[in-house]
Design a protein around this motif. Structure first.
Motif, PDB file in Angstrom:
ATOM      1  N   LEU A   5       5.550  72.206  -0.655  1.00 45.15           N
ATOM      2  CA  LEU A   5       6.171  71.578   0.503  1.00 45.15           C
ATOM      3  C   LEU A   5       5.926  70.079   0.436  1.00 45.15           C
ATOM      4  O   LEU A   5       4.785  69.628   0.264  1.00 45.15           O
ATOM      5  CB  LEU A   5       5.597  72.125   1.810  1.00 45.15           C
ATOM      6  CG  LEU A   5       6.024  73.526   2.258  1.00 45.15           C
ATOM      7  CD1 LEU A   5       5.327  74.599   1.422  1.00 45.15           C
ATOM      8  CD2 LEU A   5       5.700  73.744   3.732  1.00 45.15           C
ATOM      9  N   THR A   6       6.991  69.310   0.538  1.00 42.61           N
ATOM     10  CA  THR A   6       6.903  67.852   0.585  1.00 42.61           C
ATOM     11  C   THR A   6       7.823  67.356   1.684  1.00 42.61           C
ATOM     12  O   THR A   6       8.698  68.090   2.154  1.00 42.61           O
ATOM     13  CB  THR A   6       7.319  67.214  -0.756  1.00 42.61           C
ATOM     14  OG1 THR A   6       8.642  67.664  -1.097  1.00 42.61           O
ATOM     15  CG2 THR A   6       6.356  67.591  -1.872  1.00 42.61           C
ATOM     16  N   LEU A   7       7.625  66.117   2.098  1.00 40.52           N
ATOM     17  CA  LEU A   7       8.523  65.532   3.085  1.00 40.52           C
ATOM     18  C   LEU A   7       9.910  65.352   2.477  1.00 40.52           C
ATOM     19  O   LEU A   7      10.045  64.925   1.326  1.00 40.52           O
ATOM     20  CB  LEU A   7       7.990  64.185   3.580  1.00 40.52           C
ATOM     21  CG  LEU A   7       6.752  64.247   4.477  1.00 40.52           C
ATOM     22  CD1 LEU A   7       6.278  62.844   4.821  1.00 40.52           C
ATOM     23  CD2 LEU A   7       7.036  65.042   5.754  1.00 40.52           C
ATOM     24  N   ALA A   8      10.931  65.695   3.239  1.00 41.14           N
ATOM     25  CA  ALA A   8      12.311  65.609   2.759  1.00 41.14           C
ATOM     26  C   ALA A   8      12.817  64.179   2.905  1.00 41.14           C
ATOM     27  O   ALA A   8      13.644  63.869   3.752  1.00 41.14           O
ATOM     28  CB  ALA A   8      13.199  66.574   3.534  1.00 41.14           C
ATOM     29  N   GLU A   9      12.283  63.303   2.067  1.00 41.08           N
ATOM     30  CA  GLU A   9      12.663  61.887   2.108  1.00 41.08           C
ATOM     31  C   GLU A   9      13.390  61.512   0.826  1.00 41.08           C
ATOM     32  O   GLU A   9      13.140  62.087  -0.239  1.00 41.08           O
ATOM     33  CB  GLU A   9      11.422  61.005   2.268  1.00 41.08           C
ATOM     34  CG  GLU A   9      10.670  61.249   3.571  1.00 41.08           C
ATOM     35  CD  GLU A   9       9.403  60.411   3.654  1.00 41.08           C
ATOM     36  OE1 GLU A   9       8.884  60.055   2.573  1.00 41.08           O
ATOM     37  OE2 GLU A   9       8.954  60.126   4.767  1.00 41.08           O
ATOM     38  N   ILE A  47       3.678  65.699   7.931  1.00 38.51           N
ATOM     39  CA  ILE A  47       4.293  64.741   8.850  1.00 38.51           C
ATOM     40  C   ILE A  47       3.286  63.693   9.307  1.00 38.51           C
ATOM     41  O   ILE A  47       3.616  62.508   9.472  1.00 38.51           O
ATOM     42  CB  ILE A  47       4.898  65.484  10.056  1.00 38.51           C
ATOM     43  CG1 ILE A  47       6.086  66.339   9.581  1.00 38.51           C
ATOM     44  CG2 ILE A  47       5.354  64.512  11.137  1.00 38.51           C
ATOM     45  CD1 ILE A  47       6.627  67.289  10.636  1.00 38.51           C
ATOM     46  N   GLU A  48       2.033  64.107   9.472  1.00 33.95           N
ATOM     47  CA  GLU A  48       0.984  63.162   9.863  1.00 33.95           C
ATOM     48  C   GLU A  48       0.509  62.310   8.687  1.00 33.95           C
ATOM     49  O   GLU A  48      -0.307  61.416   8.852  1.00 33.95           O
ATOM     50  CB  GLU A  48      -0.216  63.919  10.429  1.00 33.95           C
ATOM     51  CG  GLU A  48       0.046  64.559  11.778  1.00 33.95           C
ATOM     52  CD  GLU A  48      -1.164  65.308  12.309  1.00 33.95           C
ATOM     53  OE1 GLU A  48      -2.149  65.449  11.546  1.00 33.95           O
ATOM     54  OE2 GLU A  48      -1.135  65.728  13.475  1.00 33.95           O
ATOM     55  N   ARG A  49       0.995  62.606   7.480  1.00 32.89           N
ATOM     56  CA  ARG A  49       0.653  61.891   6.249  1.00 32.89           C
ATOM     57  C   ARG A  49      -0.812  62.042   5.863  1.00 32.89           C
ATOM     58  O   ARG A  49      -1.376  61.182   5.187  1.00 32.89           O
ATOM     59  CB  ARG A  49       0.978  60.385   6.381  1.00 32.89           C
ATOM     60  CG  ARG A  49       2.346  60.068   6.962  1.00 32.89           C
ATOM     61  CD  ARG A  49       3.435  60.360   5.985  1.00 32.89           C
ATOM     62  NE  ARG A  49       4.755  60.149   6.586  1.00 32.89           N
ATOM     63  CZ  ARG A  49       5.778  59.562   5.978  1.00 32.89           C
ATOM     64  NH1 ARG A  49       5.641  59.158   4.730  1.00 32.89           N
ATOM     65  NH2 ARG A  49       6.936  59.402   6.583  1.00 32.89           N
ATOM     66  N   SER A  50      -1.438  63.145   6.286  1.00 29.14           N
ATOM     67  CA  SER A  50      -2.812  63.382   5.844  1.00 29.14           C
ATOM     68  C   SER A  50      -2.846  64.043   4.470  1.00 29.14           C
ATOM     69  O   SER A  50      -3.887  64.061   3.819  1.00 29.14           O
ATOM     70  CB  SER A  50      -3.565  64.243   6.865  1.00 29.14           C
ATOM     71  OG  SER A  50      -2.903  65.465   7.085  1.00 29.14           O
ATOM     72  N   ILE A  51      -1.723  64.613   4.036  1.00 27.41           N
ATOM     73  CA  ILE A  51      -1.560  65.085   2.657  1.00 27.41           C
ATOM     74  C   ILE A  51      -0.171  64.671   2.178  1.00 27.41           C
ATOM     75  O   ILE A  51       0.712  64.355   2.984  1.00 27.41           O
ATOM     76  CB  ILE A  51      -1.712  66.624   2.537  1.00 27.41           C
ATOM     77  CG1 ILE A  51      -0.689  67.340   3.431  1.00 27.41           C
ATOM     78  CG2 ILE A  51      -3.125  67.060   2.856  1.00 27.41           C
ATOM     79  CD1 ILE A  51      -0.685  68.853   3.248  1.00 27.41           C
ATOM     80  N   ASP A  52       0.016  64.665   0.853  1.00 30.60           N
ATOM     81  CA  ASP A  52       1.305  64.275   0.273  1.00 30.60           C
ATOM     82  C   ASP A  52       2.134  65.488  -0.142  1.00 30.60           C
ATOM     83  O   ASP A  52       3.364  65.417  -0.187  1.00 30.60           O
ATOM     84  CB  ASP A  52       1.079  63.380  -0.951  1.00 30.60           C
ATOM     85  CG  ASP A  52       0.219  62.176  -0.621  1.00 30.60           C
ATOM     86  OD1 ASP A  52       0.583  61.437   0.310  1.00 30.60           O
ATOM     87  OD2 ASP A  52      -0.821  61.980  -1.276  1.00 30.60           O
ATOM     88  N   ILE A  53       1.474  66.585  -0.448  1.00 29.91           N
ATOM     89  CA  ILE A  53       2.148  67.806  -0.864  1.00 29.91           C
ATOM     90  C   ILE A  53       1.278  68.995  -0.488  1.00 29.91           C
ATOM     91  O   ILE A  53       0.046  68.882  -0.489  1.00 29.91           O
ATOM     92  CB  ILE A  53       2.437  67.808  -2.389  1.00 29.91           C
ATOM     93  CG1 ILE A  53       3.185  69.082  -2.804  1.00 29.91           C
ATOM     94  CG2 ILE A  53       1.162  67.625  -3.196  1.00 29.91           C
ATOM     95  CD1 ILE A  53       3.648  69.063  -4.255  1.00 29.91           C
ATOM     96  N   ALA A  54       1.907  70.097  -0.118  1.00 23.81           N
ATOM     97  CA  ALA A  54       1.186  71.324   0.192  1.00 23.81           C
ATOM     98  C   ALA A  54       1.699  72.431  -0.719  1.00 23.81           C
ATOM     99  O   ALA A  54       2.888  72.475  -1.039  1.00 23.81           O
ATOM    100  CB  ALA A  54       1.381  71.711   1.655  1.00 23.81           C
ATOM    101  N   ILE A  55       0.799  73.319  -1.129  1.00 20.66           N
ATOM    102  CA  ILE A  55       1.194  74.448  -1.971  1.00 20.66           C
ATOM    103  C   ILE A  55       0.546  75.707  -1.418  1.00 20.66           C
ATOM    104  O   ILE A  55      -0.666  75.756  -1.199  1.00 20.66           O
ATOM    105  CB  ILE A  55       0.780  74.246  -3.438  1.00 20.66           C
ATOM    106  CG1 ILE A  55       1.336  72.918  -3.982  1.00 20.66           C
ATOM    107  CG2 ILE A  55       1.273  75.403  -4.295  1.00 20.66           C
ATOM    108  CD1 ILE A  55       0.963  72.638  -5.425  1.00 20.66           C
ATOM    109  N   GLY A  56       1.375  76.724  -1.200  1.00 17.17           N
ATOM    110  CA  GLY A  56       0.893  77.981  -0.645  1.00 17.17           C
ATOM    111  C   GLY A  56       2.067  78.785  -0.129  1.00 17.17           C
ATOM    112  O   GLY A  56       3.191  78.637  -0.611  1.00 17.17           O
ATOM    113  N   PRO A  57       1.859  79.633   0.876  1.00 15.63           N
ATOM    114  CA  PRO A  57       2.953  80.431   1.424  1.00 15.63           C
ATOM    115  C   PRO A  57       4.030  79.552   2.049  1.00 15.63           C
ATOM    116  O   PRO A  57       3.752  78.447   2.541  1.00 15.63           O
ATOM    117  CB  PRO A  57       2.267  81.294   2.494  1.00 15.63           C
ATOM    118  CG  PRO A  57       0.821  81.278   2.140  1.00 15.63           C
ATOM    119  CD  PRO A  57       0.568  79.957   1.502  1.00 15.63           C
TER     120      PRO A  57
END
Length: 318
Positions: free
Chosen positions: A270-274, A136-146
């Protein structure tokens, strides 16, 4: 509204006081107060007030707090994108849990980045509990993990890969050749990688399920370092089954049997739902669950050092 005003307001929200916000921004208190006053006049909202217990925010002030973080993040990413575009490059920032980053991310990134000559991938290790906030803060574009503990409507979550964590030890360990009970495992010295300190993931879940006390846990800088100690018979280790399988076959490690000595989990993207134009993050989220990508993650081929830019985290031990 200016970025300077929003940055001052965000600091006040984080710190809970104008004085601490000024110290964090390395400016005077009057400068922070000036920026807050300008926001109040422009928005027609008091934003917050001082009480005996600290600051109390108005509904508008709370809304601005989330928007300010998002707008500042967009500003940062825009600066990066414009700079990259000027050099004919795109930048994809991947945040990952430490277990995924160490064992699965290199193969995935190498394969994915090779599909686009103009793409640079930056990998940073993050606590899974901060994934949604970082997106949400746009410090990353995608997250991968739990997967997140609670669903967030702003974030899209997709399964990537099933994996299994097993308990292993050196061939000379006292429990070698036995099927230890949960109590026996709980009483061992546990040699662990940094994922054990996270709030979510298979390894923290396994430790909680067995009730392993903190004084039985030794955390190393990497999971590989913890496994090396386990080979020397200095304790038991929790590891990804596909990473230790060759060592188990060679007899360098032994894997304990029993339902309490293993745990299956799923990595998620996980990515932003846009909606709108497909992004590199959305493409990676789709690609990560393909058979070819899963093979690359399990194979663990390396990534060019120029593409690996880990975040620096400092942990203080008392």
């Amino acid at each position: 509204m200016t970025p300077t005003q929003l940055r001052a307001y965000s600091a006040v929200v984080r710190c809970g006081s104008v004085k601490q916000a000024a110290a964090q921004l390395e400016v005077s208190e009057s400068a922070v107060s000036l920026h807050i006053g300008q926001l109040r006049r422009e928005l027609g909202d008091q934003l917050f007030s001082r009480t005996a217990n600290g600051l109390t925010f108005t509904p508008g002030g709370l809304r601005l707090a989330s928007r300010a973080t998002e707008l500042l993040g967009l500003q940062d990413i825009t600066v990066l994108e414009v700079s990259a575009a000027g050099h004919g490059r795109r930048l994809l920032r991947v945040g990952a849990s430490s277990l995924f980053a160490e064992h699965a991310a290199p193969g995935l990134i190498e394969l994915f980045a090779s599909r686009a000559a103009d793409l640079d991938v930056e990998l940073s290790v993050r606590n899974p509990g901060s994934f949604a906030e970082a997106l949400i803060e746009r410090s990353i574009d995608i997250a991968i993990g739990p997967a997140p503990a609670l669903p967030d409507p702003a974030v899209r979550c997709r399964p990537v890969m099933y994996y299994k964590v097993v308990v292993v030890a050196g061939p000379d360990h006292p429990l070698a050749g036995t099927q230890p009970s949960p109590r026996q495992l709980r009483d061992q010295t546990w040699l662990l990688g940094p994922s054990a300190a996270a709030d979510r993931g298979a390894i923290p879940t396994l430790l909680r399920r067995l009730g392993v006390p903190d004084d039985r846990q030794q955390i190393f800088q990497s999971h590989a370092a913890a496994l090396e100690e386990a080979k020397r018979g200095r304790g038991v280790a929790a590891a990804l089954s596909f990473t230790v399988a060759p060592e188990v076959r060679k007899g360098h490690l032994l894997q304990f049997c029993g339902p309490h000595a293993a745990l299956e989990e799923v990595w998620h993207s996980l990515t932003l739902a846009e909606t709108g134009k497909p992004s590199a993050a959305a493409e990676l989220a789709r690609f990560a669950s393909t058979p070819r990508a899963i093979q690359a993650m399990m194979r663990g081929s390396g990534v060019n050092v120029a593409r690996f830019k880990p975040s620096i985290h400092v942990t203080l031990w008392s």
